[in-house]
Design a protein around this motif. Structure first.
Motif, PDB file in Angstrom:
ATOM      1  N   THR A   1       0.867  -1.180   0.000  1.00 33.51           N
ATOM      2  CA  THR A   1       0.000   0.000   0.000  1.00 33.51           C
ATOM      3  C   THR A   1       0.904   1.230   0.000  1.00 33.51           C
ATOM      4  O   THR A   1       2.030   1.175   0.483  1.00 33.51           O
ATOM      5  CB  THR A   1      -0.914   0.034   1.237  1.00 33.51           C
ATOM      6  OG1 THR A   1      -0.108   0.102   2.418  1.00 33.51           O
ATOM      7  CG2 THR A   1      -1.809  -1.197   1.304  1.00 33.51           C
ATOM      8  N   PRO A   2       0.440   2.342  -0.523  1.00 34.71           N
ATOM      9  CA  PRO A   2       1.305   3.536  -0.573  1.00 34.71           C
ATOM     10  C   PRO A   2       1.414   4.187   0.800  1.00 34.71           C
ATOM     11  O   PRO A   2       0.748   5.170   1.099  1.00 34.71           O
ATOM     12  CB  PRO A   2       0.579   4.439  -1.581  1.00 34.71           C
ATOM     13  CG  PRO A   2      -0.857   4.041  -1.480  1.00 34.71           C
ATOM     14  CD  PRO A   2      -0.861   2.569  -1.171  1.00 34.71           C
ATOM     15  N   SER A   3       2.266   3.613   1.658  1.00 29.37           N
ATOM     16  CA  SER A   3       2.348   4.121   3.024  1.00 29.37           C
ATOM     17  C   SER A   3       3.722   3.841   3.608  1.00 29.37           C
ATOM     18  O   SER A   3       4.475   2.984   3.144  1.00 29.37           O
ATOM     19  CB  SER A   3       1.263   3.491   3.906  1.00 29.37           C
ATOM     20  OG  SER A   3       1.430   2.084   3.973  1.00 29.37           O
ATOM     21  N   VAL A   4       4.029   4.582   4.666  1.00 32.77           N
ATOM     22  CA  VAL A   4       5.211   4.322   5.483  1.00 32.77           C
ATOM     23  C   VAL A   4       4.771   4.400   6.934  1.00 32.77           C
ATOM     24  O   VAL A   4       4.076   5.336   7.341  1.00 32.77           O
ATOM     25  CB  VAL A   4       6.348   5.315   5.180  1.00 32.77           C
ATOM     26  CG1 VAL A   4       5.901   6.758   5.327  1.00 32.77           C
ATOM     27  CG2 VAL A   4       7.555   5.049   6.080  1.00 32.77           C
ATOM     28  N   ALA A   5       5.123   3.386   7.710  1.00 30.64           N
ATOM     29  CA  ALA A   5       4.787   3.364   9.130  1.00 30.64           C
ATOM     30  C   ALA A   5       5.944   3.947   9.927  1.00 30.64           C
ATOM     31  O   ALA A   5       7.113   3.590   9.705  1.00 30.64           O
ATOM     32  CB  ALA A   5       4.496   1.936   9.590  1.00 30.64           C
ATOM     33  N   VAL A   6       5.622   4.851  10.829  1.00 32.97           N
ATOM     34  CA  VAL A   6       6.593   5.413  11.765  1.00 32.97           C
ATOM     35  C   VAL A   6       5.971   5.224  13.140  1.00 32.97           C
ATOM     36  O   VAL A   6       5.059   5.948  13.530  1.00 32.97           O
ATOM     37  CB  VAL A   6       6.885   6.891  11.472  1.00 32.97           C
ATOM     38  CG1 VAL A   6       7.925   7.435  12.444  1.00 32.97           C
ATOM     39  CG2 VAL A   6       7.353   7.076  10.031  1.00 32.97           C
TER      40      VAL A   6
END
Length: 305
Positions: free
Chosen positions: A255-260
């Motif tokens: 998915t177009p995401s980055v987890a922080v």
């Protein structure tokens, strides 16, 4: 039908899912008169699937416990494990219904008590409180964990937010000096100096095609974590209380995401704690004792350098 609570002010519009672990369905900010998703939005069909939410709560531990084996001194407790990787993952509360204690247009407070359920995947009784509220340009998250048992126990918690990833990614600045070496997403020892691939001490972009799943620590508590979206001239700052000693950075290529992810304990931190590794981040709660922490998201204009 899923119970969605929407909070809104002039700067933020957010959706809260009490029945799905007090998770977040969306987090939007004002841009050019419209609402712009900064947290990865959740499809309505996935409101009851915490893994696909914009953010979920991890408690009474964050990330993973190797083989689901919780060791405390001379005692060992076998927790239920996930089938895909054989670990106890992301705590227990994210798929549970939470009680809405109070709410209004800009604030919601929810509670959870493990004694209300017979199948909680943790051998000790605990309660929790989750508060979300909007204050001007800030979206504020506060989480508390209380020992309701008659004996002390080790614990941890954290948040797992996904932020949208665009053609320009976002740019990241994460003020951490060290990282844990991970095997199968779990720490194997004390932290080491940070590697080049995740050295975000200066604002920079993610590399195209490079998967990241790293556990960072040694955070400079005087500086915020920054996510910058140059095309929207918008900067998001995350300020987390010192109890959140660790930050997981994970690029989800599906998915177009980055987890922080700000979390108190390291991945497999309970085993690190038993090995005497101080940076494990696990805390021990005495009966009746509470641990809490706040994460604050704020937005501001970004004009670039």
């Amino acid at each position: 039908m899923t119970d969605l609570h929407t909070l809104q002010n002039a700067h933020w519009q957010v959706g809260i899912l009490p029945q799905t672990g007090a998770g977040i369905a969306f987090g939007r900010v004002r841009y050019s008169g419209n609402w712009l998703d900064l947290l990865r939005p959740t499809a309505e069909a996935d409101y009851e699937n915490s893994s696909n939410n914009s953010s979920f709560i991890m408690m009474p531990w964050a990330n993973r416990i190797r083989d689901g084996l919780l060791k405390i001194g001379h005692q060992s407790y076998q927790l239920e494990i996930t089938k895909d990787d054989g670990t106890a993952r992301h705590g227990d509360v994210r798929k549970r219904p939470w009680h809405v204690a109070e709410s209004d247009e800009t604030h919601i407070r929810m509670t959870f008590d493990s004694r209300d359920f017979e199948d909680v995947n943790f051998p000790f009784y605990f309660s929790a409180e989750a508060i979300y509220h909007l204050e001007a340009d800030a979206f504020i998250w506060t989480l508390s964990l209380t020992n309701e048992d008659d004996q002390p126990f080790p614990a941890g918690f954290g948040y797992h937010p996904y932020f949208v990833r665009t053609a320009q990614m976002p740019l990241l600045e994460i003020p951490t000096e060290q990282e844990f070496v991970l095997t199968d997403a779990m720490a194997t020892g004390a932290p080491q100096p940070i590697s080049d691939v995740v050295d975000f001490r200066q604002l920079r972009g993610l590399e195209d095609g490079v998967d990241i799943n790293h556990l960072l620590t040694g955070r400079d508590m005087t500086k915020p974590i920054r996510l910058v979206y140059p095309q929207w001239h918008t900067e998001l700052q995350m300020q987390a209380d010192p109890i959140f000693k660790q930050v997981v950075v994970y690029t989800d290529m599906h998915t177009p995401s980055v987890a922080v992810e700000p979390q108190t304990n390291a991945n497999d931190g309970f085993n690190l704690y038993e090995q005497g590794i101080a940076e494990a981040g696990v805390f021990v709660l005495q009966p009746g004792e509470t641990a809490s922490g706040t994460v604050r998201l704020t937005t501001q204009p970004y004009e670039g350098s």
